[in-house]
Motif scaffolding. Structure first.
Motif, PDB file in Angstrom:
ATOM      1  N   GLN A 438       0.831  -1.204   0.000  1.00  0.00           N
ATOM      2  CA  GLN A 438       0.000   0.000   0.000  1.00  0.00           C
ATOM      3  C   GLN A 438       0.868   1.258   0.000  1.00  0.00           C
ATOM      4  OE1 GLN A 438      -3.679   0.738   0.179  1.00  0.00           O
ATOM      5  NE2 GLN A 438      -2.504   2.479  -0.575  1.00  0.00           N
ATOM      6  N   PRO A 439       0.973   1.983  -1.146  1.00  0.00           N
ATOM      7  CA  PRO A 439       1.680   3.268  -1.132  1.00  0.00           C
ATOM      8  C   PRO A 439       0.875   4.330  -0.385  1.00  0.00           C
ATOM      9  CG  PRO A 439       1.428   2.396  -3.376  1.00  0.00           C
ATOM     10  CD  PRO A 439       0.518   1.620  -2.490  1.00  0.00           C
ATOM     11  N   VAL A 440       1.594   5.225   0.297  1.00  0.00           N
ATOM     12  CA  VAL A 440       0.981   6.342   1.029  1.00  0.00           C
ATOM     13  C   VAL A 440       1.740   7.610   0.655  1.00  0.00           C
ATOM     14  CG1 VAL A 440       0.444   7.304   3.308  1.00  0.00           C
ATOM     15  CG2 VAL A 440       0.334   4.822   2.964  1.00  0.00           C
ATOM     16  N   ASP A 441       1.000   8.654   0.309  1.00  0.00           N
ATOM     17  CA  ASP A 441       1.647   9.911  -0.071  1.00  0.00           C
ATOM     18  C   ASP A 441       1.890  10.763   1.166  1.00  0.00           C
ATOM     19  OD1 ASP A 441       2.739  11.908  -1.576  1.00  0.00           O
ATOM     20  OD2 ASP A 441       0.815  12.790  -2.173  1.00  0.00           O
ATOM     21  N   MET A 442       3.103  10.639   1.695  1.00  0.00           N
ATOM     22  CA  MET A 442       3.497  11.408   2.879  1.00  0.00           C
ATOM     23  C   MET A 442       3.991  12.802   2.503  1.00  0.00           C
ATOM     24  SD  MET A 442       3.212   9.516   5.663  1.00  0.00           S
ATOM     25  CE  MET A 442       4.463  10.005   6.847  1.00  0.00           C
ATOM     26  N   PHE A 443       4.431  12.973   1.251  1.00  0.00           N
ATOM     27  CA  PHE A 443       5.075  14.236   0.853  1.00  0.00           C
ATOM     28  C   PHE A 443       4.487  14.733  -0.465  1.00  0.00           C
ATOM     29  CE2 PHE A 443       8.138  11.436   3.018  1.00  0.00           C
ATOM     30  CZ  PHE A 443       8.343  12.174   4.175  1.00  0.00           C
TER      31      PHE A 443
END
Length: 460
Positions: A438-443
């Motif tokens: 699961q990719p997560v957009d932290m930036f």
């Protein structure tokens, strides 16, 4: 180097169609399979390009003219986007940013781990992908006898002083940097000069508690003392009375490292507090703490889901830092063991465990690859191991130590898809199968992507 074997020459002007984007946000166009990297172009676009560097396996170009624009191209809202380099993707629609990051993870898995059969979920993004950073570190310089603040131009130490606001950091942080610069200017406090190694003020750092509203100002100087210190602090507090903490960090070295080892509290508390979900954290000037708390909650919730804890499990958190993931896991686990090489981080982890009345945690200073075999010798059998390594990935010895401990599940939190995929190879050889990613957009607005992966023993 001779360029005869390459399809382009230095200073040549060409038309190029871009088909992909690199992990650092550069567009990729190809001539006969030979890649040419160009900044500020998007997949699907066509541009006139001047070749500025030619190597055996790739070339670098500069965009001269955009011939065909992508429907996903947007006008960057930042006035210095094309000069700064802090963000790489502001010219790309947010929907496309999320797809690009999903593809980045897919590509790394295919290239480095030869895994193409595990679906990579769509990237979890933000509703509002601006003003998310709770920490800013801004260099200070001088121009025409006045102090300036701003980020550096890419690959240089030239400060971009026309930056009006940094729209990915919190407004409180932005305001405080302006206030400190203006007061230091009025009081005649000189900026540090890298070339002469003279002057005083090196950086201004601000940390904000997203959910508590607490703010810490860190003034970083070359010198042990700040000129007119009492007046400086008083005037800052008059302009910004809601500050929780003012710290002074001394960095006397000729170095690119921002923070020095010597730190003291000039006003207020030495810590500020913030919460992620139901867990409270004490954050010092030197603590590592995720800079996007909203998305950190998304990331940690997913790690907790993948860990699948029912209350009876023993968990090891390697690279535990200040205990942020450990304490999230401790909400559902029987016992969590954290290990980290930085002594200050372990002190913070213990403090945070106490702060949350979590006595089912144990934190140890050391290298995980050395501590874990000792734990195994003493009969410790983890059900789940969680790792959240730095960008370089896990130490190979740690990966083997994890396999030796034979947990049912491994949850890998990654900030670099390439090293994550490389590490998966060793874990797969050790008997684990990748189940979910699961990719997560932290930036947002940058090319960085984090992801959480679940691995289970092959017999399970």
């Amino acid at each position: 180097m001779s360029t005869k074997q390459t399809p382009v020459n230095k200073n040549q002007t060409i038309e190029l169609t871009f088909e992909d984007i690199t992990h650092d946000g550069n567009g990729v166009g190809k001539i006969n399979g030979y890649p040419i990297f160009v900044t500020n172009v998007l997949p699907g676009e066509k541009a006139k390009v001047k070749v500025i560097k030619v190597k055996k396996n790739f070339a670098v170009g500069r965009r001269l003219e955009l011939i065909e624009a992508s429907p996903d191209r947007v006008e960057p809202p930042c006035n210095v986007f094309y000069k700064c380099g802090g963000c790489q993707l502001q010219h790309m629609s947010y929907d496309m940013q999320l797809k690009v990051k999903q593809n980045q993870v897919k590509s790394a898995l295919a290239k480095f781990a030869h895994i193409t059969d595990i679906p990579v979920e769509p990237t979890l993004g933000m509703e509002d992908p601006w003003r998310y950073r709770n920490k800013v570190q801004i260099p200070v310089g001088e121009k025409d006898g006045k102090l300036i603040t701003g980020f550096y131009r890419p690959r240089s130490h030239d400060i971009i002083d026309e930056m009006e606001r940094c729209i990915v950091t919190s407004e409180v942080n932005d305001d405080l940097v302006d206030i400190v610069r203006e007061i230091a200017n009025e009081l005649g406090i000189p900026a540090y000069n890298e070339e002469t190694h003279r002057g005083v003020l090196r950086h201004i750092m601000v940390r904000t508690g997203e959910n508590t509203g607490q703010t810490m100002l860190v003034i970083i100087t070359r010198t042990n003392k700040i000129p007119k210190q009492d007046e400086f602090i008083q005037r800052i507090l008059e302009k910004q009375p809601n500050i929780t903490s003012i710290m002074h960090n001394v960095n006397p070295d000729r170095t690119n490292v921002i923070l020095g080892k010597k730190i003291k509290c000039l006003w207020g508390e030495a810590y500020i507090y913030d919460t992620i979900g139901d867990v409270k954290f004490a954050i010092s000037a030197l603590s590592f703490y995720q800079i996007n708390p909203k998305q950190t909650k998304v990331l940690y919730d997913k790690a907790l889901e993948y860990a699948n804890l029912t209350g009876g499990e023993t968990v090891i958190d390697a690279y535990c830092g200040i205990g942020s993931i450990s304490l999230f896991l401790a909400q559902k686990a029987k016992k969590v063991y954290g290990v980290e090489i930085v002594p200050q981080a372990i002190q913070d982890a213990k403090k945070n465990a106490k702060l949350n009345d979590m006595d089912n945690t144990e934190f140890i200073v050391g290298q995980a690859e050395e501590v874990m075999p000792a734990w195994k010798e003493n009969g410790l059998k983890p059900d789940v191991i969680v790792v959240d390594p730095p960008r370089k990935g896990c130490d190979e010895a740690l990966l083997h130590a994890m396999v030796e401990m034979n947990p049912k599940r491994i949850v890998y939190v990654s900030c670099n898809p390439s090293t994550f995929a490389r590490d998966l190879v060793i874990l797969t050889e050790g008997g684990y199968k990748l189940k979910k990613v699961q990719p997560v957009d932290m930036f947002p607005q940058t090319s960085h992507v984090e992801c959480v992966a679940l691995m289970s023993r092959m017999e399970d």
